[in-house]
Design an enzyme around this catalytic site. Structure first.
Site, PDB file in Angstrom:
ATOM      1  N   GLY A  50      20.458  -6.020   5.074  1.00  0.00           N
ATOM      2  CA  GLY A  50      21.253  -5.641   6.230  1.00  0.00           C
ATOM      3  C   GLY A  50      20.499  -5.734   7.536  1.00  0.00           C
ATOM      4  O   GLY A  50      20.984  -6.326   8.503  1.00  0.00           O
ATOM      5  N   ASP A  71      11.274 -10.706  -0.116  1.00  0.00           N
ATOM      6  CA  ASP A  71      12.423 -10.071  -0.775  1.00  0.00           C
ATOM      7  C   ASP A  71      12.480 -10.592  -2.197  1.00  0.00           C
ATOM      8  O   ASP A  71      12.260 -11.786  -2.431  1.00  0.00           O
ATOM      9  CB  ASP A  71      13.722 -10.391  -0.036  1.00  0.00           C
ATOM     10  N   SER A  78      28.727  -8.400  -2.629  1.00  0.00           N
ATOM     11  CA  SER A  78      28.854  -7.180  -1.835  1.00  0.00           C
ATOM     12  C   SER A  78      27.911  -7.177  -0.635  1.00  0.00           C
ATOM     13  O   SER A  78      28.075  -6.371   0.285  1.00  0.00           O
ATOM     14  CB  SER A  78      28.579  -5.952  -2.702  1.00  0.00           C
ATOM     15  N   LEU A  80      27.623  -9.640   1.515  1.00  0.00           N
ATOM     16  CA  LEU A  80      28.109 -10.512   2.585  1.00  0.00           C
ATOM     17  C   LEU A  80      28.849  -9.758   3.696  1.00  0.00           C
ATOM     18  O   LEU A  80      29.059 -10.304   4.771  1.00  0.00           O
ATOM     19  CB  LEU A  80      29.027 -11.588   1.996  1.00  0.00           C
ATOM     20  N   ASP A 139      15.239  -0.240   2.543  1.00  0.00           N
ATOM     21  CA  ASP A 139      16.316   0.739   2.448  1.00  0.00           C
ATOM     22  C   ASP A 139      16.002   1.873   1.483  1.00  0.00           C
ATOM     23  O   ASP A 139      16.897   2.560   1.020  1.00  0.00           O
ATOM     24  CB  ASP A 139      17.616   0.056   2.030  1.00  0.00           C
ATOM     25  N   ASN A 140      14.709   2.080   1.177  1.00  0.00           N
ATOM     26  CA  ASN A 140      14.355   3.183   0.288  1.00  0.00           C
ATOM     27  C   ASN A 140      13.054   3.815   0.753  1.00  0.00           C
ATOM     28  O   ASN A 140      12.206   3.169   1.362  1.00  0.00           O
ATOM     29  CB  ASN A 140      14.257   2.717  -1.167  1.00  0.00           C
ATOM     30  N   CYS A 197      22.457   3.549   1.189  1.00  0.00           N
ATOM     31  CA  CYS A 197      23.622   2.812   1.680  1.00  0.00           C
ATOM     32  C   CYS A 197      24.519   2.387   0.520  1.00  0.00           C
ATOM     33  O   CYS A 197      25.730   2.285   0.674  1.00  0.00           O
ATOM     34  CB  CYS A 197      23.171   1.590   2.477  1.00  0.00           C
ATOM     35  N   CYS A 351      27.833   8.169 -12.649  1.00  0.00           N
ATOM     36  CA  CYS A 351      27.993   7.873 -11.220  1.00  0.00           C
ATOM     37  C   CYS A 351      27.955   6.361 -11.062  1.00  0.00           C
ATOM     38  O   CYS A 351      28.426   5.646 -11.955  1.00  0.00           O
ATOM     39  CB  CYS A 351      26.899   8.559 -10.389  1.00  0.00           C
TER      40      CYS A 351
END
Length: 393
Positions: A50, A71, A78, A80, A139-140, A197, A351
């Site tokens: 993101g 990366d 999901s 995009l 993101d973590n 996220c 979950c």
């Protein structure tokens, strides 16, 4: 505060580069000297998701001479909605390679270095040492602390950003001139306290807002113009359309960059330091975790089970396991969920991926439901192994 330029200028710009960067060159604060510094700069973007998507595109367009991307993930449909560096034809392709292809299309005059690998304690120092500046798009919390620690130990500045739903934050951490990430957040939040996220969602365009701010700060640090966000935290609220800046002071007692640091090398295990799930959840899940396929076989055999989905209502609307009853995690935390659980059935919690249900499992077991279990991998595992026709999210 203004800071000296991070890099020396390149010897010259080619005719093609002068044409391409003309709108930079006519800005007095940037000019020929600033663009030459960008050409000579080496910047690594951690993550091509993101935040990494807009950051990589604008770093390339700005003329950063060497642009690295690390990366390990592959492009998923999901992604995009917000990761605009990838397209439909890239689904299933390694993100680092997809991002590099887009960057080369944006600017063929720069060098792109692909690190198609997981950033770990074994390789982070070697990878970071090749670059002048790091742009953190992770993101973590585990990776954020590792990025911070490696940058401080190597004396590298890095631009940090964070996004969640409609909220974004950004700052520049450079221990030589100001605080580091540990000065702002000495300890990670308790496990499960801050949703990712993937659990809570993020407005796609928020990535562009924060990612472009990260690039803006990177350009300022590289060229020595303006006042970078060193010692300041920028907070953005997209719903209220407000920006505010909070001062962040260097902590003299910081364990990493303070006067008497006790952290002088990378930690052995950042996942353990941040705790993806609490010790109680890990203990509860030990020996009480089943697979999605096992749950399906229990349902098909008519076993006396009570399947509980602990996600949020909007997630439940997207996709759900047949027969599951929705009781969000918050109701387990405040205790109200316990009175809804039947005493004569085996409780099965799930979950999205297994972290939240493990936390709820600990609560349920402490309440006396000793035979309760949870589904490892959650809904994602159900989709993958039981019913691939369901939409992943």
């Amino acid at each position: 505060m203004s800071l000296p330029p991070l890099v020396e200028p390149a010897a010259e710009l080619t005719v093609d580069e002068v044409r391409r960067y003309s709108r930079h060159l006519i800005i007095p604060d940037v000019g020929m000297a600033g663009q030459k510094r960008l050409k000579n700069a080496k910047v690594l973007c951690v993550g091509a998701g993101g935040l990494g998507s807009p950051a990589l595109l604008y770093l390339a367009a700005a003329g950063v001479g060497t642009l690295g991307v690390i990366d390990f993930d592959v492009v998923d449909e999901s992604n995009l909605q917000r990761q605009v560096i990838h397209g439909q034809s890239d689904v299933g392709r390694p993100k680092a390679e997809s991002a590099a292809a887009s960057v080369r299309e944006i600017n063929p005059l720069i060098d792109v270095v692909v690190h198609n690998e997981v950033l770990t304690t074994e390789n982070v120092m070697e990878v970071f040492s090749q670059y002048d500046l790091i742009v953190d798009g992770t993101d973590n919390f585990a990776t954020r602390y590792m990025v911070n620690d490696a940058a401080v130990l190597l004396g590298k500045p890095y631009v940090w950003g964070s996004i969640y739903r409609f909220d974004g934050q950004a700052s520049v951490f450079w221990a030589e001139h100001g605080p580091c990430y540990r000065c702002l957040y000495p300890e990670p939040p308790p496990p499960g306290m801050v949703p990712s996220c993937a659990e809570g969602g993020v407005l796609g365009v928020l990535c562009a807002s924060i990612g472009s701010i990260q690039v803006n700060e990177a350009i300022k640090v590289l060229t020595g113009i303006g006042e970078p966000l060193v010692g300041r935290l920028m907070i953005y609220d997209a719903l209220e359309m407000t920006y505010r800046s909070v001062k962040v002071r260097k902590d003299p007692e910081c364990v990493l960059c303070g006067k008497n640091p006790t952290v002088t090398e990378l930690l052995e295990d950042y996942e353990a330091f941040c705790g993806a799930v609490s010790a109680e959840a890990q203990e509860a899940a030990s020996g009480s975790t089943i697979t999605a396929a096992e749950l399906k076989s229990w349902q098909d055999a008519g076993e006396n089970v009570y399947v509980v989905d602990v996600r949020e209502p909007n997630e439940y609307e997207i996709v759900s396991i047949p027969g599951a009853v929705l009781i969000p995690k918050g109701e387990f935390l405040n205790g109200s969920a316990l009175e809804r659980l039947p005493q004569d059935k085996k409780i099965v919690l799930h979950c999205k991926s297994g972290a939240r249900s493990a936390e709820c499992l600990a609560i349920v077991k402490n309440a006396g439901f000793s035979d309760a279990v949870h589904v490892g991998g959650g809904v994602l595992s159900w989709i993958k192994t039981v019913d691939p026709s369901l939409p992943a999210y």
